[in-house]
Write a protein that holds these residues in place. Structure first.
Motif, PDB file in Angstrom:
ATOM      1  N   TYR A 110       0.855  -1.193   0.000  1.00  0.00           N
ATOM      2  CA  TYR A 110       0.000   0.000   0.000  1.00  0.00           C
ATOM      3  C   TYR A 110       0.885   1.235   0.000  1.00  0.00           C
ATOM      4  N   VAL A 111       0.392   2.284  -0.685  1.00  0.00           N
ATOM      5  CA  VAL A 111       1.137   3.534  -0.705  1.00  0.00           C
ATOM      6  C   VAL A 111       0.170   4.691  -0.918  1.00  0.00           C
ATOM      7  N   ALA A 112       0.456   5.818  -0.278  1.00  0.00           N
ATOM      8  CA  ALA A 112      -0.187   7.095  -0.579  1.00  0.00           C
ATOM      9  C   ALA A 112       0.908   7.990  -1.149  1.00  0.00           C
ATOM     10  N   ALA A 113       0.761   8.390  -2.411  1.00  0.00           N
ATOM     11  CA  ALA A 113       1.865   9.022  -3.135  1.00  0.00           C
ATOM     12  C   ALA A 113       1.448  10.352  -3.733  1.00  0.00           C
ATOM     13  N   GLY A 114       2.444  11.237  -3.876  1.00  0.00           N
ATOM     14  CA  GLY A 114       2.214  12.520  -4.525  1.00  0.00           C
ATOM     15  C   GLY A 114       3.300  12.895  -5.508  1.00  0.00           C
ATOM     16  N   ALA A 115       4.410  12.133  -5.533  1.00  0.00           N
ATOM     17  CA  ALA A 115       5.552  12.453  -6.393  1.00  0.00           C
ATOM     18  C   ALA A 115       5.636  11.454  -7.550  1.00  0.00           C
ATOM     19  N   PRO A 116       6.160  11.874  -8.700  1.00  0.00           N
ATOM     20  CA  PRO A 116       6.371  10.924  -9.794  1.00  0.00           C
ATOM     21  C   PRO A 116       7.337   9.821  -9.370  1.00  0.00           C
ATOM     22  N   SER A 117       7.072   8.616  -9.814  1.00  0.00           N
ATOM     23  CA  SER A 117       7.949   7.502  -9.474  1.00  0.00           C
ATOM     24  C   SER A 117       9.115   7.426 -10.448  1.00  0.00           C
ATOM     25  N   PRO A 118      10.164   6.707 -10.072  1.00  0.00           N
ATOM     26  CA  PRO A 118      11.194   6.387 -11.062  1.00  0.00           C
ATOM     27  C   PRO A 118      10.611   5.480 -12.142  1.00  0.00           C
ATOM     28  N   LEU A 119      11.317   5.351 -13.241  1.00  0.00           N
ATOM     29  CA  LEU A 119      10.979   4.312 -14.213  1.00  0.00           C
ATOM     30  C   LEU A 119      11.213   2.959 -13.557  1.00  0.00           C
ATOM     31  N   TYR A 120      10.313   2.020 -13.819  1.00  0.00           N
ATOM     32  CA  TYR A 120      10.292   0.775 -13.047  1.00  0.00           C
ATOM     33  C   TYR A 120       9.751  -0.352 -13.907  1.00  0.00           C
ATOM     34  N   ARG A 121      10.274  -1.541 -13.702  1.00  0.00           N
ATOM     35  CA  ARG A 121       9.651  -2.731 -14.271  1.00  0.00           C
ATOM     36  C   ARG A 121       9.746  -3.866 -13.272  1.00  0.00           C
ATOM     37  N   ASN A 122       8.717  -4.675 -13.220  1.00  0.00           N
ATOM     38  CA  ASN A 122       8.667  -5.827 -12.332  1.00  0.00           C
ATOM     39  C   ASN A 122       8.975  -7.069 -13.149  1.00  0.00           C
ATOM     40  N   GLY A 123      10.132  -7.673 -12.905  1.00  0.00           N
ATOM     41  CA  GLY A 123      10.529  -8.872 -13.621  1.00  0.00           C
ATOM     42  C   GLY A 123      10.067 -10.150 -12.964  1.00  0.00           C
ATOM     43  N   LEU A 124       9.339 -10.037 -11.839  1.00  0.00           N
ATOM     44  CA  LEU A 124       8.844 -11.221 -11.134  1.00  0.00           C
ATOM     45  C   LEU A 124       7.510 -11.693 -11.682  1.00  0.00           C
ATOM     46  N   GLY A 125       6.628 -10.769 -12.008  1.00  0.00           N
ATOM     47  CA  GLY A 125       5.301 -11.135 -12.465  1.00  0.00           C
ATOM     48  C   GLY A 125       4.478  -9.904 -12.771  1.00  0.00           C
ATOM     49  N   PRO A 170      -3.748  12.746  -2.397  1.00  0.00           N
ATOM     50  CA  PRO A 170      -2.780  11.663  -2.588  1.00  0.00           C
ATOM     51  C   PRO A 170      -3.347  10.554  -3.475  1.00  0.00           C
ATOM     52  N   LEU A 171      -2.482   9.948  -4.236  1.00  0.00           N
ATOM     53  CA  LEU A 171      -2.807   8.729  -4.968  1.00  0.00           C
ATOM     54  C   LEU A 171      -2.681   7.570  -3.991  1.00  0.00           C
ATOM     55  N   ARG A 172      -3.805   6.961  -3.634  1.00  0.00           N
ATOM     56  CA  ARG A 172      -3.799   5.826  -2.708  1.00  0.00           C
ATOM     57  C   ARG A 172      -3.904   4.548  -3.538  1.00  0.00           C
ATOM     58  N   ALA A 173      -2.873   3.739  -3.494  1.00  0.00           N
ATOM     59  CA  ALA A 173      -2.782   2.586  -4.383  1.00  0.00           C
ATOM     60  C   ALA A 173      -2.530   1.311  -3.582  1.00  0.00           C
ATOM     61  N   TYR A 174      -3.288   0.293  -3.908  1.00  0.00           N
ATOM     62  CA  TYR A 174      -3.233  -1.030  -3.281  1.00  0.00           C
ATOM     63  C   TYR A 174      -2.644  -1.965  -4.330  1.00  0.00           C
ATOM     64  N   ALA A 175      -1.380  -2.316  -4.172  1.00  0.00           N
ATOM     65  CA  ALA A 175      -0.633  -3.032  -5.204  1.00  0.00           C
ATOM     66  C   ALA A 175      -0.625  -4.527  -4.924  1.00  0.00           C
ATOM     67  N   ILE A 176      -1.136  -5.304  -5.877  1.00  0.00           N
ATOM     68  CA  ILE A 176      -1.125  -6.768  -5.825  1.00  0.00           C
ATOM     69  C   ILE A 176      -0.092  -7.223  -6.847  1.00  0.00           C
ATOM     70  N   GLU A 177       1.046  -7.704  -6.362  1.00  0.00           N
ATOM     71  CA  GLU A 177       2.158  -8.089  -7.228  1.00  0.00           C
ATOM     72  C   GLU A 177       2.235  -9.609  -7.274  1.00  0.00           C
ATOM     73  N   GLY A 178       2.005 -10.193  -8.431  1.00  0.00           N
ATOM     74  CA  GLY A 178       2.077 -11.637  -8.579  1.00  0.00           C
ATOM     75  C   GLY A 178       3.474 -12.104  -8.935  1.00  0.00           C
ATOM     76  N   ASN A 179       3.716 -13.376  -8.713  1.00  0.00           N
ATOM     77  CA  ASN A 179       4.910 -14.030  -9.263  1.00  0.00           C
ATOM     78  C   ASN A 179       4.530 -14.808 -10.518  1.00  0.00           C
ATOM     79  N   SER A 180       3.445 -14.377 -11.158  1.00  0.00           N
ATOM     80  CA  SER A 180       2.892 -15.057 -12.319  1.00  0.00           C
ATOM     81  C   SER A 180       2.171 -14.013 -13.151  1.00  0.00           C
ATOM     82  N   HIS A 181       1.472 -14.458 -14.176  1.00  0.00           N
ATOM     83  CA  HIS A 181       0.619 -13.561 -14.940  1.00  0.00           C
ATOM     84  C   HIS A 181      -0.740 -13.447 -14.254  1.00  0.00           C
ATOM     85  N   ILE A 182      -1.375 -12.298 -14.404  1.00  0.00           N
ATOM     86  CA  ILE A 182      -2.688 -12.030 -13.840  1.00  0.00           C
ATOM     87  C   ILE A 182      -3.649 -11.794 -14.996  1.00  0.00           C
ATOM     88  N   THR A 183      -4.702 -12.599 -15.067  1.00  0.00           N
ATOM     89  CA  THR A 183      -5.608 -12.582 -16.207  1.00  0.00           C
ATOM     90  C   THR A 183      -7.056 -12.595 -15.727  1.00  0.00           C
TER      91      THR A 183
END
Length: 403
Positions: A110-125, A170-183
């Motif tokens: 979970y995050v409450a954000a107001g600043a631009p993020s870095p460039l990012y990629r998730n190689g796990l899923g 604030p941007l309130r974001a609930y992040a669900i990060e898989g170790n797989s594909h999400i469909t």
């Protein structure tokens, strides 16, 4: 998912010459899943996408978890993770995430954000990020997505992107990060990947990138989350000689998209419908459901709130993000709460909710549920946000406290 799109400049035949007006070739990249055997897209870059000039360790936010032992239902107040002042304005939606729960298949932050993020990629899923409130532009190598309150933002594995919050809140974001594909749930799909008639949403409800996003830049950093040698989650910082947002066109069936929870058409019945009726997405060893405002059970003897149930094969996580969740009245659950009801423990409505629900015709509630098929452990954000009294709330209610 297999829903074809084409954006920008692509050649009439794949894997053939595609040249700039002055004659130089564009560089074709196949971004595909399951070893050339599943969905893919072809992206045409102005520069070589594999070129890097540096690779350094990126020290991730704390990814450690502790077991839910001794076993107990738990309640986490995620809004307590946000500073009372304007501290959120300097937090970004990637590095500012606080890990609430996780296991080897999925991590929930979970995050409450107001600043631009870095460039990012998730190689796990894949990532499925639910926007509780606020809005943002999600800039990706495929183009820009606009994310607003109630959106699920689906980001395929290894999609380079960044979050740019918009507006005064604030941007309130609930992040669900898989170790797989999400469909989408497989039972909603035809054998060729089309959403079927009984599905609670369809392709018209999905919004893809607006068009190519071209950005100039040199020595551009990209943060990458990936697997370590022991299976742990680790990070690397790449430096690219030119900006990775250099795609002039792409086509295919793999790309980021948004889906707003208001476009989910709830399935209802004469008696209480089980959680699979509320499913929206799935990954390996977990499912994602949402409970939306809806008419409820209309049998003359129906009890609209859930019956007590034991998740013998799964842990259940509920994120309460709108309305009034009738079954949890008196427990301390409110906007921004997360409950964890683990396998091995029977759970259900708070005392009094069973009887109060009789005769109800409509529930005004909004919640995102993740069910996992391996036990969840508690992350540092969860430990900081825990309400230690929740486990005893059913017993308190029986004694007349909080009912």
């Amino acid at each position: 998912m297999a829903h074809y799109r084409s954006t920008g400049e692509v050649p009439p035949k794949r894997h053939t010459q595609h040249r700039r007006p002055e004659g130089r070739l564009y560089y074709e990249e196949l971004m595909g899943e399951e070893g050339f055997s599943s969905d893919s897209s072809l992206l045409y870059h102005r520069a070589i996408p594999s070129a890097i000039t540096a690779s350094e360790v990126w020290d991730l936010p704390d990814q450690r978890t502790v077991p839910n032992h001794p076993l107990a239902p738990r309640h986490f107040t995620l809004h307590s993770l946000t500073a009372d002042d304007d501290g959120w304005r300097s937090v970004d939606a990637v590095t500012g995430r606080r890990l609430v729960l996780g296991n080897g298949d999925v991590r929930i932050s979970y995050v409450a954000a107001g600043a631009p993020s870095p460039l990012y990629r998730n190689g796990l899923g894949d990532e499925c990020v639910y926007v509780e409130s606020g809005e943002a532009d999600v800039e990706t190598v495929f183009g820009v997505l606009h994310a607003r309150s109630g959106d699920y933002v689906l980001l395929p594995r290894a999609t380079t992107h960044r979050w740019v919050p918009k507006g005064p809140e604030p941007l309130r974001a609930y992040a669900i990060e898989g170790n797989s594909h999400i469909t989408p749930a497989r039972r909603y799909l035809s054998k060729f990947g089309q959403l079927l008639e009984h599905a609670p949403y369809c392709e018209r409800d999905l919004t893809g990138p607006s068009g190519p996003l071209l950005v100039e830049g040199t020595d551009v950093e990209v943060l990458v989350k990936h697997r370590g040698s022991g299976g742990e989650v680790v990070g690397t910082r790449f430096v690219h000689p030119t900006h990775p947002f250099d795609v002039v066109g792409w086509d295919g069936c793999l790309y980021p998209y948004t889906f707003n929870v208001e476009d989910f058409e709830p399935l209802t019945g004469r008696i209480h419908q089980p959680p699979p009726a509320h499913q929206v997405f799935e990954g390996d060893n977990f499912v994602i459901c949402n409970f939306v405002p809806r008419k409820v059970d209309y049998h003359p003897l129906s009890i609209p709130v859930p019956y007590y149930h034991s998740n013998v094969d799964s842990d259940e996580v509920m994120f309460y993000c709108g309305g009034d969740y009738a079954a949890r009245k008196g427990s301390g659950i409110g906007q921004g709460s997360v409950s964890l009801h683990p396998g091995g423990h029977a759970h259900g409505p708070q005392p009094g909710a069973y009887e109060r629900s009789i005769g109800a015709e409509f529930f005004d509630e909004l919640a995102v549920m993740v069910d996992t098929f391996r036990p969840l452990e508690v992350g540092e954000g969860g430990r900081d946000a825990e309400d230690p009294e929740y486990a005893w709330s059913w017993a308190r209610g029986l004694r007349g406290e909080g009912a």
